[in-house]
Design a protein around this motif. Structure first.
Motif, short mmCIF file in Angstrom:
data_model
loop_
_atom_site.label_atom_id
_atom_site.label_comp_id
_atom_site.label_asym_id
_atom_site.label_seq_id
_atom_site.Cartn_x
_atom_site.Cartn_y
_atom_site.Cartn_z
N ILE A 1 1.25 10.95 -19.48
CA ILE A 1 1.66 9.92 -18.52
C ILE A 1 2.29 10.55 -17.29
O ILE A 1 2.01 10.16 -16.15
CB ILE A 1 2.62 8.91 -19.18
CG1 ILE A 1 1.94 8.18 -20.34
CG2 ILE A 1 3.12 7.90 -18.15
CD1 ILE A 1 2.86 7.26 -21.11
N HIS A 2 3.12 11.57 -17.50
CA HIS A 2 3.72 12.27 -16.37
C HIS A 2 2.64 12.87 -15.47
O HIS A 2 2.76 12.85 -14.23
CB HIS A 2 4.65 13.38 -16.88
CG HIS A 2 6.04 12.91 -17.17
ND1 HIS A 2 6.91 13.60 -17.97
CD2 HIS A 2 6.72 11.81 -16.77
CE1 HIS A 2 8.06 12.96 -18.05
NE2 HIS A 2 7.96 11.87 -17.33
N ALA A 3 1.61 13.43 -16.09
CA ALA A 3 0.53 14.04 -15.30
C ALA A 3 -0.17 12.99 -14.44
O ALA A 3 -0.48 13.24 -13.26
CB ALA A 3 -0.47 14.71 -16.23
N ARG A 4 -0.40 11.83 -15.00
CA ARG A 4 -1.04 10.76 -14.22
C ARG A 4 -0.12 10.25 -13.11
O ARG A 4 -0.58 9.95 -12.00
CB ARG A 4 -1.45 9.61 -15.14
CG ARG A 4 -2.63 9.95 -16.04
CD ARG A 4 -3.26 8.72 -16.66
NE ARG A 4 -2.38 8.06 -17.64
CZ ARG A 4 -2.35 8.38 -18.93
NH1 ARG A 4 -3.10 9.37 -19.39
NH2 ARG A 4 -1.56 7.72 -19.76
N MET A 5 1.16 10.18 -13.40
CA MET A 5 2.11 9.75 -12.37
C MET A 5 2.17 10.75 -11.23
O MET A 5 2.21 10.38 -10.05
CB MET A 5 3.50 9.54 -13.00
CG MET A 5 3.55 8.36 -13.98
SD MET A 5 5.14 8.16 -14.83
CE MET A 5 6.14 7.50 -13.49
N ALA A 6 2.16 12.04 -11.57
CA ALA A 6 2.20 13.09 -10.54
C ALA A 6 0.93 13.08 -9.70
O ALA A 6 0.96 13.36 -8.49
CB ALA A 6 2.39 14.45 -11.19
N ALA A 7 -0.19 12.73 -10.32
CA ALA A 7 -1.47 12.71 -9.60
C ALA A 7 -1.70 11.40 -8.85
O ALA A 7 -2.67 11.27 -8.10
CB ALA A 7 -2.62 12.93 -10.59
N GLY A 8 -0.82 10.43 -9.05
CA GLY A 8 -0.97 9.15 -8.38
C GLY A 8 -2.00 8.25 -9.02
O GLY A 8 -2.47 7.29 -8.39
N ALA B 1 -1.46 6.85 -12.19
CA ALA B 1 -0.81 6.08 -13.25
C ALA B 1 -1.04 4.58 -13.06
O ALA B 1 -1.06 4.08 -11.92
CB ALA B 1 0.68 6.37 -13.29
N THR B 2 -1.22 3.88 -14.14
CA THR B 2 -1.41 2.43 -14.10
C THR B 2 -0.08 1.72 -14.33
O THR B 2 0.93 2.35 -14.70
CB THR B 2 -2.39 2.01 -15.20
OG1 THR B 2 -1.80 2.29 -16.49
CG2 THR B 2 -3.71 2.75 -15.07
N ASP B 3 -0.08 0.41 -14.13
CA ASP B 3 1.13 -0.36 -14.43
C ASP B 3 1.49 -0.23 -15.91
O ASP B 3 2.66 -0.19 -16.27
CB ASP B 3 0.91 -1.83 -14.08
CG ASP B 3 0.85 -2.07 -12.58
OD1 ASP B 3 1.31 -1.18 -11.83
OD2 ASP B 3 0.36 -3.13 -12.17
N ALA B 4 0.45 -0.15 -16.75
CA ALA B 4 0.70 0.02 -18.18
C ALA B 4 1.36 1.36 -18.47
O ALA B 4 2.24 1.46 -19.33
CB ALA B 4 -0.61 -0.10 -18.95
N ASP B 5 0.96 2.41 -17.73
CA ASP B 5 1.59 3.73 -17.88
C ASP B 5 3.07 3.66 -17.53
O ASP B 5 3.93 4.19 -18.25
CB ASP B 5 0.92 4.76 -16.97
CG ASP B 5 -0.42 5.24 -17.50
OD1 ASP B 5 -0.60 5.22 -18.73
OD2 ASP B 5 -1.27 5.63 -16.67
N ARG B 6 3.37 3.02 -16.41
CA ARG B 6 4.76 2.96 -15.95
C ARG B 6 5.61 2.13 -16.92
O ARG B 6 6.76 2.48 -17.19
CB ARG B 6 4.82 2.40 -14.53
CG ARG B 6 4.37 3.42 -13.48
CD ARG B 6 4.51 2.85 -12.07
NE ARG B 6 3.39 1.98 -11.75
CZ ARG B 6 2.24 2.39 -11.23
NH1 ARG B 6 2.06 3.67 -10.97
NH2 ARG B 6 1.28 1.54 -10.95
N ALA B 7 5.04 1.06 -17.43
CA ALA B 7 5.77 0.24 -18.40
C ALA B 7 6.01 1.02 -19.69
O ALA B 7 7.10 0.95 -20.27
CB ALA B 7 4.99 -1.04 -18.69
N ARG B 8 5.00 1.76 -20.11
CA ARG B 8 5.15 2.56 -21.34
C ARG B 8 6.19 3.66 -21.14
O ARG B 8 6.97 3.94 -22.05
CB ARG B 8 3.80 3.16 -21.74
CG ARG B 8 3.86 4.06 -22.98
CD ARG B 8 4.44 3.33 -24.18
NE ARG B 8 4.57 4.22 -25.33
CZ ARG B 8 5.45 4.03 -26.30
NH1 ARG B 8 6.28 2.99 -26.28
NH2 ARG B 8 5.50 4.87 -27.31
N MET B 9 6.22 4.27 -19.97
CA MET B 9 7.21 5.31 -19.71
C MET B 9 8.62 4.75 -19.77
O MET B 9 9.54 5.39 -20.28
CB MET B 9 6.95 5.97 -18.35
CG MET B 9 7.91 7.11 -18.04
SD MET B 9 7.95 8.41 -19.31
CE MET B 9 6.29 9.05 -19.16
#
Length: 205
Positions: A115-122, A124-132
């Motif tokens: 999830i961090h990798a997707r967030m760093a790459a821009g 990440a989905t809303d589901a990723d951010r909610a899961r984090m």
């Protein structure tokens, strides 16, 4: 070991500004230090903390142990490690508290890294951010409730007592006119200047 009384975690969070796993780690490290050294909060320089990172953990350590930058009994070493050494001056006793790798958020919740990798790459989905956010909350709860020896390794070490904090005179900088502590002043063209106004001369080493 003594049973210590800690301020509520919420109170420490008000000092820090937000709730996060790092603050929880610092909260528990402070608890462990006070238990291992059988001591309360340091009013002056009775206890010294040597911290090896400058992250959120340090605010909890300052608030709970009384080891602060302003009093001179918090010493920062830029090693980037979740490791803390606490020293009692009068008893010449010290403990080194190191976070166990198995208790990192990445190990407790393996999906964190992806999830961090997707967030760093821009990406990440809303589901990723909610899961984090769910992971962070669960990690905080786990840190605050786990046995201390599950989170940290605590070893008694031979203390290296740093010099007590000293008060130095201030002198005006010849360039900007602002006061600078004399032990941080530099001499340039025969005049006393502060570090920001000093034109450092090096030849690559």
């Amino acid at each position: 070991m003594m049973t210590v009384t800690l301020p509520p975690f919420e109170e420490v969070a008000l000092f820090h500004g937000h709730v996060c796993p790092g603050l929880a780690f610092g909260y528990r490290a402070s608890e462990y230090a006070k238990e291992c050294l059988n001591t309360g909060r340091s009013a002056d320089e009775e206890m010294v903390a040597i911290v090896e990172n400058d992250a959120c953990m340090i605010d909890a350590i300052q608030y709970i142990t009384g080891c602060t930058m302003g009093k001179g009994n918090l010493i920062f070493r830029d090693h980037g490690k979740p490791v803390y050494t606490f020293i009692l001056r009068n008893k010449e006793k010290a403990v080194r508290i190191a976070q166990k790798p198995s208790f990192s958020q990445e190990n407790v919740f393996p999906e964190t890294e992806e999830i961090h990798a997707r967030m760093a790459a821009g990406t990440a989905t809303d589901a990723d951010r909610a899961r984090m956010q769910e992971i962070r909350s669960a990690m905080i709860e786990k840190i605050l409730s786990a046995p201390l020896d599950e989170i940290y390794e605590c070893k008694e070490v031979t203390p290296e007592l740093p010099e007590r904090a000293r008060i130095f005179q201030s002198v005006p900088c010849a360039v900007c006119g602002e006061p600078v502590s004399e032990q941080r002043a530099r001499v340039q063209d025969g005049k006393v200047v502060c570090i920001p106004c000093f034109n450092e001369y090096t030849r690559g080493w």
